[in-house]
Design a protein around this motif. Structure first.
Motif, PDB file in Angstrom:
ATOM      1  N   LEU A 129      -2.382  -4.518  -3.099  1.00 54.87           N
ATOM      2  CA  LEU A 129      -1.376  -3.442  -3.142  1.00 54.87           C
ATOM      3  C   LEU A 129      -1.755  -2.246  -4.019  1.00 54.87           C
ATOM      4  O   LEU A 129      -1.010  -1.266  -4.060  1.00 54.87           O
ATOM      5  N   GLY A 130      -2.868  -2.325  -4.694  1.00 56.76           N
ATOM      6  CA  GLY A 130      -3.220  -1.293  -5.672  1.00 56.76           C
ATOM      7  C   GLY A 130      -3.207   0.121  -5.133  1.00 56.76           C
ATOM      8  O   GLY A 130      -2.721   1.047  -5.791  1.00 56.76           O
ATOM      9  N   LYS A 131      -3.709   0.323  -3.924  1.00 53.27           N
ATOM     10  CA  LYS A 131      -3.769   1.675  -3.359  1.00 53.27           C
ATOM     11  C   LYS A 131      -2.378   2.247  -3.120  1.00 53.27           C
ATOM     12  O   LYS A 131      -2.181   3.452  -3.225  1.00 53.27           O
ATOM     13  N   LEU A 132      -1.425   1.398  -2.813  1.00 55.01           N
ATOM     14  CA  LEU A 132      -0.048   1.853  -2.617  1.00 55.01           C
ATOM     15  C   LEU A 132       0.626   2.112  -3.959  1.00 55.01           C
ATOM     16  O   LEU A 132       1.288   3.135  -4.157  1.00 55.01           O
ATOM     17  N   ILE A 133       0.458   1.199  -4.891  1.00 50.48           N
ATOM     18  CA  ILE A 133       1.128   1.300  -6.186  1.00 50.48           C
ATOM     19  C   ILE A 133       0.572   2.471  -7.009  1.00 50.48           C
ATOM     20  O   ILE A 133       1.322   3.142  -7.718  1.00 50.48           O
ATOM     21  N   ASP A 134      -0.707   2.736  -6.884  1.00 51.24           N
ATOM     22  CA  ASP A 134      -1.334   3.805  -7.669  1.00 51.24           C
ATOM     23  C   ASP A 134      -1.058   5.200  -7.117  1.00 51.24           C
ATOM     24  O   ASP A 134      -1.311   6.186  -7.804  1.00 51.24           O
ATOM     25  N   ARG A 135      -0.546   5.295  -5.911  1.00 47.77           N
ATOM     26  CA  ARG A 135      -0.243   6.604  -5.318  1.00 47.77           C
ATOM     27  C   ARG A 135       0.859   7.289  -6.108  1.00 47.77           C
ATOM     28  O   ARG A 135       1.801   6.650  -6.554  1.00 47.77           O
ATOM     29  N   GLN A 136       0.745   8.579  -6.237  1.00 47.00           N
ATOM     30  CA  GLN A 136       1.716   9.344  -7.007  1.00 47.00           C
ATOM     31  C   GLN A 136       2.499  10.335  -6.144  1.00 47.00           C
ATOM     32  O   GLN A 136       3.199  11.178  -6.674  1.00 47.00           O
ATOM     33  N   ASP A 137       2.393  10.235  -4.834  1.00 44.71           N
ATOM     34  CA  ASP A 137       3.112  11.185  -3.992  1.00 44.71           C
ATOM     35  C   ASP A 137       4.539  10.714  -3.701  1.00 44.71           C
ATOM     36  O   ASP A 137       4.923   9.597  -4.048  1.00 44.71           O
ATOM     37  N   GLU A 138       5.310  11.574  -3.084  1.00 43.40           N
ATOM     38  CA  GLU A 138       6.724  11.313  -2.832  1.00 43.40           C
ATOM     39  C   GLU A 138       6.949  10.136  -1.886  1.00 43.40           C
ATOM     40  O   GLU A 138       7.893   9.365  -2.043  1.00 43.40           O
ATOM     41  N   SER A 139       6.064   9.971  -0.914  1.00 42.73           N
ATOM     42  CA  SER A 139       6.263   8.926   0.095  1.00 42.73           C
ATOM     43  C   SER A 139       5.981   7.524  -0.424  1.00 42.73           C
ATOM     44  O   SER A 139       6.440   6.544   0.151  1.00 42.73           O
ATOM     45  N   SER A 140       5.232   7.400  -1.506  1.00 46.67           N
ATOM     46  CA  SER A 140       4.849   6.070  -1.982  1.00 46.67           C
ATOM     47  C   SER A 140       6.058   5.223  -2.378  1.00 46.67           C
ATOM     48  O   SER A 140       6.070   4.018  -2.141  1.00 46.67           O
TER      49      SER A 140
END
Length: 131
Positions: A55-66
């Motif tokens: 899940l790291g790529k999802l959790i580390d995202r900082q955009d609005e959709s994450s």
């Protein structure tokens, strides 16, 4: 004689229920299933490496959709990966849910969340992340 042990189990149960956002009710340590096993892994390097890998790529995202995508993933897990109940749960259109799932697959680099093994790994990683 075992009051300290019972108190520790009580605190752990509260912590698990809070983190996994269980429905209101009366729970005991004995009511918890896989959460008890995952609790033993909580904070270990192995568990962190596992959920980070999945899940790291999802959790580390900082955009609005994450945040919407993480909420969508949680709703899918809560609703046993059933799309119609998940769409209703999130109060979104079925096609919006399909779009979000496709986006999750892209971000997580998973080729199809329809496979049981993929779903299991993502569910386990999410539970370890929450705990």
């Amino acid at each position: 004689m075992e009051a300290h042990h019972a108190f520790a189990e009580c605190l752990e149960t509260f912590d698990i229920l809070r983190r996994t956002k269980q429905k209101p009710g009366v729970y005991s340590w004995c009511d918890l299933g896989v959460e008890k096993v995952l609790c033993a892994l909580k904070g270990t390097e192995m568990s962190q490496n596992f959920w980070r890998h999945i899940l790291g790529k999802l959790i580390d995202r900082q955009d609005e959709s994450s945040s919407f995508l993480l909420q969508t993933l949680e709703a899918l897990i809560i609703n046993d990966w059933q799309m119609r109940p998940t769409a209703e749960f999130l109060h979104i259109h079925y096609n919006t849910l399909k779009y979000r799932i496709k986006k999750l697959e892209e971000i997580l680099e998973i080729n199809g969340l329809q496979e049981g093994k993929q779903r299991f790994e993502v569910t386990l990683a999410f539970m370890l992340y929450r705990i």
